[in-house]
Design an enzyme around this catalytic site. Structure first.
Site: not given
Length: 197
Positions: A64, A90, A92, A106-108, A135, A140, A142, A144
């Site tokens: 990775r 995936r 990061l 990022n969108t969630h 959202s 970061d 973690g 989300d």
């Protein structure tokens, strides 16, 4: 003009909506490239809008971290002001997050911190929630858990399926993402000072 690289893994419906917004000369952001970690169907949207694409195929790398190094190199070629994960499935490597954050968002499909993870819509239905949401966050280390740039509630209807609820959430996700990009471009939103989830 905010230079944006978008990373996808799937069909790219949110990417397509963003490309349509960026097609408006008055919109203060421009997608300069779209990358993927696999042969994603959504790359066709970039092709249609004349946006360059790149692939950093995960199986081609020994681990990775090696893949992450290659992805970061590919992203930096485009000198983006911001990198958007849009259905990028995936995680990061830490070194990539450290290199790009807080200009990595990022969108969630949930009202974070509620229902983090890959199955947010399914989890909301399983919990019999009466509302969920969408959202936009800074990525970061973690899952989300990053600072929230925008979020909005979406009601859960009694007859909702995972597909019907996700379709309504995506409409909100797309609008929030465009609003956040405009806000960053215009200096109204600073990812570096956003509040943690």
């Amino acid at each position: 003009m905010l230079r944006v690289v978008v990373l996808i893994s799937g069909g790219g419906s949110n990417l397509r909506a963003l490309l349509q917004r960026c097609d408006d000369p008055a919109f203060p952001a421009h997608v300069v490239a779209v990358g993927a970690d696999r042969e994603a169907d959504g790359l066709v949207h970039a092709d249609e809008f004349g946006v360059p694409t790149f692939l950093t195929l995960y199986p081609r790398y020994p681990d990775r971290d090696a893949w992450g190094t290659a992805l970061l190199t590919a992203v930096r070629i485009w000198e983006p002001d911001l990198v958007v994960l849009s259905g990028f499935m995936r995680l990061l490597p830490a070194a990539v997050v450290d290199a790009l954050a807080p200009r990595l968002i990022n969108t969630h499909p949930a009202y974070l911190p509620e229902f983090p993870g890959a199955h947010a819509v399914r989890d909301a239905l399983a919990a019999e929630a009466t509302s969920t949401g969408a959202s936009v966050i800074v990525v970061d280390h973690g899952v989300d858990t990053g600072p929230i740039l925008a979020r909005e509630r979406v009601d859960v209807h009694p007859d909702d399926t995972e597909a019907s609820l996700h379709d309504r959430i995506k409409q909100v996700e797309r609008r929030l993402l465009a609003d956040v990009l405009a806000g960053i471009a215009q200096g109204r939103i600073d990812p570096a000072t956003a509040a943690a989830a």
